[in-house]
Design a protein around this motif. Structure first.
Motif, PDB file in Angstrom:
ATOM      1  N   LEU A  87       0.833  -1.214   0.000  1.00 40.00           N
ATOM      2  CA  LEU A  87       0.000   0.000   0.000  1.00 40.00           C
ATOM      3  C   LEU A  87       0.864   1.260   0.000  1.00 40.00           C
ATOM      4  O   LEU A  87       0.529   2.258  -0.647  1.00 40.00           O
ATOM      5  CB  LEU A  87      -0.923  -0.008   1.228  1.00 40.00           C
ATOM      6  N   SER A 119      -1.867  -4.016  -6.588  1.00 33.57           N
ATOM      7  CA  SER A 119      -3.129  -4.307  -5.904  1.00 33.57           C
ATOM      8  C   SER A 119      -3.433  -5.805  -5.943  1.00 33.57           C
ATOM      9  O   SER A 119      -3.958  -6.368  -4.971  1.00 33.57           O
ATOM     10  CB  SER A 119      -4.273  -3.532  -6.561  1.00 33.57           C
ATOM     11  N   THR A 193     -12.357   2.820   6.239  1.00 29.57           N
ATOM     12  CA  THR A 193     -12.287   3.060   4.791  1.00 29.57           C
ATOM     13  C   THR A 193     -12.392   1.749   4.051  1.00 29.57           C
ATOM     14  O   THR A 193     -12.087   0.687   4.595  1.00 29.57           O
ATOM     15  CB  THR A 193     -10.966   3.755   4.422  1.00 29.57           C
ATOM     16  N   LEU A 195     -10.839  -0.260   1.263  1.00 29.58           N
ATOM     17  CA  LEU A 195      -9.651  -0.321   0.426  1.00 29.58           C
ATOM     18  C   LEU A 195      -9.957  -0.883  -0.960  1.00 29.58           C
ATOM     19  O   LEU A 195      -9.280  -0.534  -1.933  1.00 29.58           O
ATOM     20  CB  LEU A 195      -8.576  -1.160   1.109  1.00 29.58           C
ATOM     21  N   THR A 198     -11.112   2.044  -2.863  1.00 28.85           N
ATOM     22  CA  THR A 198     -10.002   2.994  -3.026  1.00 28.85           C
ATOM     23  C   THR A 198      -9.016   2.521  -4.093  1.00 28.85           C
ATOM     24  O   THR A 198      -8.573   3.300  -4.942  1.00 28.85           O
ATOM     25  CB  THR A 198      -9.265   3.184  -1.689  1.00 28.85           C
ATOM     26  N   ASN A 220      -7.475   8.491   1.218  1.00 30.66           N
ATOM     27  CA  ASN A 220      -8.083   7.199   1.564  1.00 30.66           C
ATOM     28  C   ASN A 220      -7.030   6.099   1.715  1.00 30.66           C
ATOM     29  O   ASN A 220      -7.170   5.210   2.561  1.00 30.66           O
ATOM     30  CB  ASN A 220      -9.105   6.803   0.505  1.00 30.66           C
ATOM     31  N   LEU A 221      -5.984   6.154   0.899  1.00 31.38           N
ATOM     32  CA  LEU A 221      -4.906   5.166   1.027  1.00 31.38           C
ATOM     33  C   LEU A 221      -4.203   5.295   2.374  1.00 31.38           C
ATOM     34  O   LEU A 221      -3.889   4.288   3.020  1.00 31.38           O
ATOM     35  CB  LEU A 221      -3.891   5.350  -0.104  1.00 31.38           C
ATOM     36  N   GLY A 224      -6.368   3.843   4.884  1.00 35.29           N
ATOM     37  CA  GLY A 224      -6.325   2.390   4.762  1.00 35.29           C
ATOM     38  C   GLY A 224      -5.061   1.798   5.347  1.00 35.29           C
ATOM     39  O   GLY A 224      -5.089   0.750   6.005  1.00 35.29           O
TER      40      GLY A 224
END
Length: 304
Positions: A87, A119, A193, A195, A198, A220-221, A224
């Motif tokens: 991440l 991801s 959040t 993920l 996101t 948001n990351l 997360g």
């Protein structure tokens, strides 16, 4: 009272028999290394030994469970650390997309493709197995927590994976050993959040050069990442608790084993010394008996 020849013979045979029995018991101790070979050897000690065996078996069972729990949690913690690292790498690519001007379509596609591949590695970590069970399987560790999807990444967390898996580590004490995929990805209730959303939006925003969207994605990351770090920290506290419990049980097992050994194990030096002494006494008794007791007709029977 007159001492008859028969009384002397009977007493001699009684003493010889007792000495022979004692020597047989010592021989058993020498061959087995144990003082408790038969229940009649020491009924009280045998009862205590059986109780110690039951206690030891129970403690060793909890010891094995704790080892399994620690292996599970340590493997989970390692996977979570990898997810955090991934991440953070994605976060750096988002910052690159925000700070790089005059990007071509090829540049945008390259960044988007890189984040897409990163991801996918997160979902691969969520599918980590220990034996035949999935570390992040939640309610059903036998079922994979990740399924294929039509979104940008091609994977998503599936099913009701938020339930905890507990192991009993002592009498009346249980510990939650797992972290579910839905907790990590923020699809479980109460998560700060999501993920999954996101990551999908980050891939799209990088490809389209959506600066406003990328700024939101970056926030948001970070949320997360904090979420996964907190989950791993909470797991770490459980690992610490289980490790402390493992140390306590290990010490208890050692204590019970020593107590059991004191009940069972023979003092070989003492047994050997006693056996040699009794053997000498037995031989001397036979010789003395042959001299004191009057001869019988048996003495005059021809040999062979």
């Amino acid at each position: 009272m007159q001492i008859t020849q028969q009384m002397m013979v009977n007493q001699f045979l009684y003493n010889i028999t007792n000495e022979n029995t004692t020597m047989q018991n010592l021989e058993d101790e020498l061959s087995t290394g144990k003082v408790l070979n038969l229940p009649q050897d020491n009924p009280l000690a045998v009862s205590q030994d059986m109780s110690a065996r039951a206690t030891l078996s129970s403690a060793q069972g909890y010891q094995n469970t704790l080892q399994s729990a620690l292996t599970w949690m340590n493997n989970t913690s390692s996977a979570l650390s990898q997810i955090v690292n991934t991440l953070q790498s994605i976060q750096s690519y988002v910052m690159e997309g925000l700070n790089t001007t005059n990007q071509t379509t090829s540049d945008k596609n390259a960044l988007s493709e890189t984040v897409q591949q990163l991801s996918k590695t997160i979902y691969q970590e969520l599918d980590t197995q220990q034996g035949s069970r999935y570390l992040f399987g939640g309610a059903d560790p036998l079922q994979p927590p990740v399924t294929t999807s039509t979104n940008n990444i091609g994977y998503t967390t599936s099913g009701n994976t938020a339930a905890s898996m507990e192991m009993q580590i002592s009498a009346g004490i249980s510990i939650t050993v797992n972290v579910s995929a839905s907790q990590v990805m923020g699809t479980a209730s109460g998560s700060t959040t999501n993920l999954e959303s996101t990551l999908n939006s980050t891939i799209s925003d990088l490809q389209n050069g959506n600066i406003t969207g990328l700024q939101t994605d970056l926030t948001n990351l970070q949320t997360g990442i904090t979420q996964v770090v907190n989950i791993n920290a909470e797991l770490g506290s459980r690992i610490k608790r289980a490790t402390a419990m493992q140390t306590q049980i290990s010490q208890y097992v050692t204590t019970v084993q020593n107590y059991k050994g004191d009940l069972e194990d023979a003092n070989m030096a003492k047994v050997i010394t006693q056996f040699n002494t009794d053997q000498g006494v037995f031989t001397a008794a036979l010789k003395m008996g042959s001299e004191i007791l009057l001869p019988s007709l048996v003495n005059y029977l021809p040999n062979g």
